[in-house]
Design an enzyme around this catalytic site. Structure first.
Site, PDB file in Angstrom:
ATOM      1  N   GLU A  23      33.195  10.712  70.439  1.00 51.47           N
ATOM      2  CA  GLU A  23      32.427   9.906  69.483  1.00 51.47           C
ATOM      3  C   GLU A  23      33.441   9.039  68.772  1.00 51.47           C
ATOM      4  O   GLU A  23      34.166   9.479  67.891  1.00 51.47           O
ATOM      5  CB  GLU A  23      31.667  10.814  68.512  1.00 51.47           C
ATOM      6  CG  GLU A  23      30.509  10.116  67.812  1.00 51.47           C
ATOM      7  CD  GLU A  23      30.897   9.504  66.486  1.00 51.47           C
ATOM      8  OE1 GLU A  23      31.220   8.294  66.481  1.00 51.47           O
ATOM      9  OE2 GLU A  23      30.879  10.213  65.482  1.00 51.47           O
ATOM     10  N   CYS A  27      31.334   5.733  60.770  1.00 47.58           N
ATOM     11  CA  CYS A  27      31.340   5.231  62.148  1.00 47.58           C
ATOM     12  C   CYS A  27      30.034   4.533  62.483  1.00 47.58           C
ATOM     13  O   CYS A  27      30.025   3.579  63.270  1.00 47.58           O
ATOM     14  CB  CYS A  27      31.614   6.362  63.136  1.00 47.58           C
ATOM     15  SG  CYS A  27      30.459   7.740  63.015  1.00 47.58           S
TER      16      CYS A  27
END
Length: 504
Positions: free
Chosen positions: A249, A283
């Site tokens: 990720e 993010c």
């Protein structure tokens, strides 16, 4: 190879020993705690202990594991204020934001424990006409030991997306938190030990980049990493030597699209929260905004007014805190200056808003699409806002990014239609980042944002392997898989196949 450094701890404390490092308060530079640097031998030893613990943990029933995980959730819940204090001390984020992060993590932990048997348990599947004499089942079994390398920006919520789901699936976990938030990692492992005191099912290894590299090379059965795209590539390279599968990720450059019929007040509020909360260190935070030309001026005016009410600081009343990683301020400044040098304008903030520790909100307009402020992950409290002719142009510009993590769309009529056209792992319609808080939805990206999924049924299966079993349930009608197969059997097979599939 280069070690998996995600940054260098701040310059405010001195190491008490060469085999230890300090975690620092990003606001003051004061030492929050001192933690050991686990070398290769220490990491390997932790993985070996995890292998033994995994045999016990995987041997429990889903219900037994749920009892332990629910007990852990109870400990976290009762001590949630303390956890928020630890997070605030190491990240600088406001206490209320830290507490919200913990609440979301608890939701994922309990969902994973509750839903694991339904998602992973043994199920019968159709055998098909050719194999009607067999019964077929599939189940998802734990891999064994999972390594988790966590980030510093959401040091509870993000790693728990891997830890909770891996544990619920029956794996043991070795957790290496960011070198900026080792105290948060230690807190989580300590509270787990209260729920599971007799077996090291969840273990902690702290250290810098070399410790993360050692975990990658330790022979764990899977490695889950959250961090920058550049470091993610190093993780993959280190894991390749042992053919260790990875979940990555990585970074994002998420866009928020505003259609002509959008609720502008809601869109402005979402853009500001998506871009500025957690000091922009998210993010799946909003970094780009594309607004239909029919409402662009009104959107920018409202965004400018609302952004003026948001302040970064270290006091309890500040809505956003300091930058956690000391080097990030220089990145933000470089992006802002590039945008302005290339013809952009700052309608809120600007270069003077970028301090060494604190960055005040900055909103940029008229920024060229090839500016690094648009193409690279800024990871700070900034937004670029661009005018588009229509949502077709907005989608095209959104999808031009090499990243593909999250996105948001504000539109009363066409929200779902537009969302499906965006190349991203997750999209929120008429909200922002909502997908992260829904445990049943998978979380992950495409392109340079990584691959694999945490959360939801996909997140549970991510830490398992599929086990298929075919069991004969009646005498064979025809000897197919045998050297005794006859020409008559072949003719029957081809005739049946022709009748069933030959019409097309």
């Amino acid at each position: 190879m280069t070690t998996l450094e995600t940054g260098t701890p701040g310059t405010g404390g001195t190491h008490s020993a060469p085999d230890a490092f300090d975690s620092l308060d990003p606001a003051t530079g004061e030492v929050v705690g001192t933690h050991p640097i686990a070398d290769t031998a220490a990491v390997d030893a932790a993985v070996a202990r995890a292998r033994e613990a995994a045999q016990w943990w995987s041997g429990l029933t889903f219900a037994q594991r749920r009892t332990h995980l629910d007990a852990w959730a109870g400990v976290i819940t009762r001590r949630i204020a303390q956890l928020a204090d630890v997070m605030r001390a190491e990240t600088g984020k406001p206490h209320s934001d830290a507490q919200l992060e913990a609440v979301m993590a608890i939701g994922h932990l309990t969902w994973a424990a509750k839903n694991a048997p339904k998602v992973l348990g043994r199920k019968r599947v159709p055998s098909g006409m050719d194999m009607i004499d067999h019964a077929a089942t599939v189940e998802y079994l734990p891999l064994g030991v999972v390594g988790v390398i966590g980030p510093w920006n959401y040091p509870v919520f993000t790693p728990m997306g891997s830890i909770a789901y891996a544990l619920a699936a029956g794996n043991a976990v070795v957790f290496k938190p960011s070198e900026f938030t080792p105290g948060v990692g230690a807190w989580l492992v300590d509270t787990f030990t209260q729920a599971v005191p007799d077996h090291p099912v969840l273990q902690l290894v702290t250290g810098l980049g070399a410790t993360g590299e050692a975990l990658c090379r330790s022979g764990v059965d899977k490695l889950a990493f959250t961090g920058s795209t550049a470091t993610g590539k190093k993780v993959m390279a280190a894991c390749a030597d042992t053919l260790t599968p990875v979940v990555i990720e990585a970074g994002g450059k998420d866009a928020l699209l505003v259609d002509a019929d959008a609720d502008l007040d809601a869109a402005v509020d979402a853009a500001l929260w998506g871009g500025m909360s957690n000091a922009g260190q998210t993010c799946v935070g909003t970094e780009r905004v594309y607004v239909h030309e029919g409402v662009y001026d009104a959107f920018v005016a409202r965004l400018t007014d609302l952004a003026a009410t948001i302040r970064a600081g270290t006091d309890p009343d500040a809505q956003i805190g300091p930058m956690t990683m000391p080097t990030q301020s220089a990145v933000v400044r470089r992006h802002v200056l590039d945008a302005l040098d290339r013809g952009g304008r700052a309608v809120v903030g600007g270069p003077d808003s970028v301090g060494e520790k604190l960055i005040q909100p900055t909103v940029l307009v008229d920024v060229p699409e090839d500016s690094i402020a648009v193409t690279e992950e800024t990871f700070g409290p900034t937004l670029t806002v661009a005018k588009v002719r229509d949502m077709d142009e907005a989608v095209r510009l959104t999808n031009a990014s090499r990243y593909g993590l999250g996105a948001a769309v504000f539109s009363k009529r066409r929200g779902m239609e537009i969302a499906r056209r965006i190349r991203s792992g997750m999209t929120a319609v008429n909200s922002v980042i909502a997908f992260a808080a829904i445990p049943s939805l998978p979380f992950g990206g495409v392109g340079q944002s990584g691959f694999g999924r945490i959360h939801g049924p996909d997140g549970l299966r991510e830490f398992t392997f599929a086990k298929s079993v075919a069991r004969r349930r009646m005498p064979a009608l025809m000897a197919i898989t045998s050297f005794t197969r006859t020409a008559k059997t072949d003719k029957i097979l081809t005739t049946l196949t022709t009748l069933r599939h030959g019409r097309g």
